[in-house]
Scaffold this motif. Structure first.
Motif, PDB file in Angstrom:
ATOM      1  N   ILE A   5       0.867  -1.179   0.000  1.00 22.04           N
ATOM      2  CA  ILE A   5       0.000   0.000   0.000  1.00 22.04           C
ATOM      3  C   ILE A   5       0.903   1.227   0.000  1.00 22.04           C
ATOM      4  N   LEU A   6       0.782   2.034  -1.034  1.00 23.75           N
ATOM      5  CA  LEU A   6       1.610   3.229  -1.161  1.00 23.75           C
ATOM      6  C   LEU A   6       0.897   4.389  -0.481  1.00 23.75           C
ATOM      7  N   ALA A   7       1.407   4.802   0.671  1.00 30.36           N
ATOM      8  CA  ALA A   7       0.745   5.829   1.486  1.00 30.36           C
ATOM      9  C   ALA A   7       1.394   7.190   1.258  1.00 30.36           C
ATOM     10  N   LEU A   8       0.541   8.184   1.040  1.00 31.83           N
ATOM     11  CA  LEU A   8       0.999   9.550   0.841  1.00 31.83           C
ATOM     12  C   LEU A   8       0.335  10.464   1.864  1.00 31.83           C
ATOM     13  N   ASP A   9       0.960  11.585   2.132  1.00 32.32           N
ATOM     14  CA  ASP A   9       0.380  12.561   3.052  1.00 32.32           C
ATOM     15  C   ASP A   9      -1.025  12.956   2.603  1.00 32.32           C
ATOM     16  N   GLY A  10      -1.915  13.060   3.583  1.00 31.41           N
ATOM     17  CA  GLY A  10      -3.261  13.497   3.288  1.00 31.41           C
ATOM     18  C   GLY A  10      -4.163  12.414   2.732  1.00 31.41           C
ATOM     19  N   LEU A  11      -3.793  11.149   2.948  1.00 31.76           N
ATOM     20  CA  LEU A  11      -4.625  10.076   2.403  1.00 31.76           C
ATOM     21  C   LEU A  11      -5.970   9.998   3.140  1.00 31.76           C
ATOM     22  N   PHE A  12      -6.920   9.347   2.484  1.00 27.68           N
ATOM     23  CA  PHE A  12      -8.281   9.191   2.999  1.00 27.68           C
ATOM     24  C   PHE A  12      -8.288   8.079   4.043  1.00 27.68           C
ATOM     25  N   ALA A  18     -10.336   0.597   5.818  1.00 31.07           N
ATOM     26  CA  ALA A  18     -11.267  -0.407   5.289  1.00 31.07           C
ATOM     27  C   ALA A  18     -10.499  -1.537   4.619  1.00 31.07           C
ATOM     28  N   MET A  19      -9.483  -1.183   3.847  1.00 32.11           N
ATOM     29  CA  MET A  19      -8.680  -2.227   3.185  1.00 32.11           C
ATOM     30  C   MET A  19      -7.903  -3.048   4.205  1.00 32.11           C
ATOM     31  N   LEU A  20      -7.284  -2.363   5.166  1.00 37.18           N
ATOM     32  CA  LEU A  20      -6.503  -3.087   6.176  1.00 37.18           C
ATOM     33  C   LEU A  20      -7.384  -4.052   6.971  1.00 37.18           C
ATOM     34  N   ASP A  21      -8.574  -3.608   7.346  1.00 37.58           N
ATOM     35  CA  ASP A  21      -9.485  -4.476   8.103  1.00 37.58           C
ATOM     36  C   ASP A  21      -9.915  -5.677   7.273  1.00 37.58           C
ATOM     37  N   ALA A  22     -10.195  -5.459   5.994  1.00 36.29           N
ATOM     38  CA  ALA A  22     -10.636  -6.566   5.141  1.00 36.29           C
ATOM     39  C   ALA A  22      -9.531  -7.608   4.988  1.00 36.29           C
ATOM     40  N   PHE A  23      -8.316  -7.171   4.709  1.00 31.27           N
ATOM     41  CA  PHE A  23      -7.218  -8.126   4.535  1.00 31.27           C
ATOM     42  C   PHE A  23      -6.849  -8.803   5.853  1.00 31.27           C
TER      43      PHE A  23
END
Length: 317
Positions: A5-12, A18-23
């Motif tokens: 997961i490519l995380a950038l400043d100001g992400l939603f 939601a993705m982390l919980d699902a996986f």
């Protein structure tokens, strides 16, 4: 499956969690037989989310070989801040990294505003894609080489997959889980009270799309006043003091559809509203939106929303 997961400043925030919980649920329920190896990678040691939370990230390294890379949305819901965000240094660096990962064989995925980063990097050129529905006019204007269909929730291609607005992140995660195990995806979706949706169409608000262009906004206002009449492109253009050709071209450029198709969108929206609160029968609702009988309206609702009248009434209670 190795997922970065490519995380950038100001992400939603909600998209990421939601993705982390699902996986995480998928790993829990699989009992080790299936494994999603997740890593949150950033161009900085930690990123600050749209809600101000700090998230530590792993650095991008040469030995990182993801099977899938997911780009969460930035928390910028309007065109002006989004355009500014796309010009940030870290976002430009992220685009270069995405191209490099893709060149190494990784599949690339994004949901909502994250799809803009894929398009900005050129990864969606001459391919189908979807995006957050309310920014579709901007997407269509900025990336004319992308075949956009914002009515769809998920659009797989050879590059990876794009998903729709906001909680489309969850649809995206469930889609990836289902690629590995349909049974596991079904289990996760039941725990989360969610499932993969095929369409964003029931959620699209036509008026929001019309705001992107003055002529389209005027057309939308005229159309709402004439829903009970049969549609005439010449009549609409004359009322707006423009040519039929100009109105046709502008609708295609901004909305990706013809004036008649947008007129029908407004009919569908009005019919949904009347199904919800008017108490009218279907024939009476059909007359209110310009159809001779309820059968024609029933067909249009099924075609546009993928649901029958009975299901629409039940969902609106």
């Amino acid at each position: 499956m190795r997922i970065t997961i490519l995380a950038l400043d100001g992400l939603f925030d909600t998209g990421l969690t939601a993705m982390l919980d699902a996986f995480t649920l998928a790993n829990k329920f699989s009992s080790g037989s299936i494994r999603f190896d997740l890593s949150i990678v950033g161009l900085r040691r930690r990123v600050r989310t749209g809600q101000g939370l700090l998230i530590p990230t792993q650095p991008v390294s040469p030995d990182l070989k993801p099977e899938w890379v997911i780009v969460p949305a930035l928390n910028t819901g309007r065109p002006e801040p989004l355009i500014a965000a796309l010009q940030r240094r870290d976002v430009i660096q992220a685009q270069a990294q995405l191209r490099k990962w893709r060149g190494g064989g990784a599949q690339i995925a994004a949901s909502c505003i994250g799809t803009f980063l894929l398009a900005e990097a050129g990864l969606l050129d001459h391919r189908e894609a979807t995006t957050t529905w309310w920014l579709a006019p901007l997407f269509r204007q900025r990336y004319p080489n992308v075949r956009l269909d914002e009515s769809r929730m998920l659009v797989p291609t050879d590059v990876g997959v794009t998903a729709g607005a906001a909680l489309g992140h969850l649809d995206l995660a469930l889609w990836l889980i289902r690629k590995t195990s349909p049974e596991l995806a079904a289990l996760v979706s039941r725990y989360l009270l969610a499932d993969i949706r095929s369409s964003q169409a029931p959620y699209i608000i036509p008026n929001h799309l019309a705001q992107a262009d003055p002529l389209i906004l005027r057309f939308e206002r005229w159309a709402r006043d004439h829903l009970r009449e049969g549609f005439s492109l010449q009549k609409a253009a004359g009322a707006l003091a423009t040519s039929a050709r100009t109105l046709q071209r502008r609708c295609e450029a901004v909305l990706g559809k013809s004036p008649l198709s947008y007129f029908q969108d407004l009919r569908v929206e009005r019919a949904q509203s009347l199904l919800h609160g008017s108490g009218l029968d279907l024939d009476a609702i059909a007359a209110e939106v310009g159809y001779v009988d309820g059968a024609t309206l029933r067909t249009l609702l099924r075609e546009r929303l993928g649901r029958g009248v009975r299901e629409l009434r039940a969902n609106l209670r």
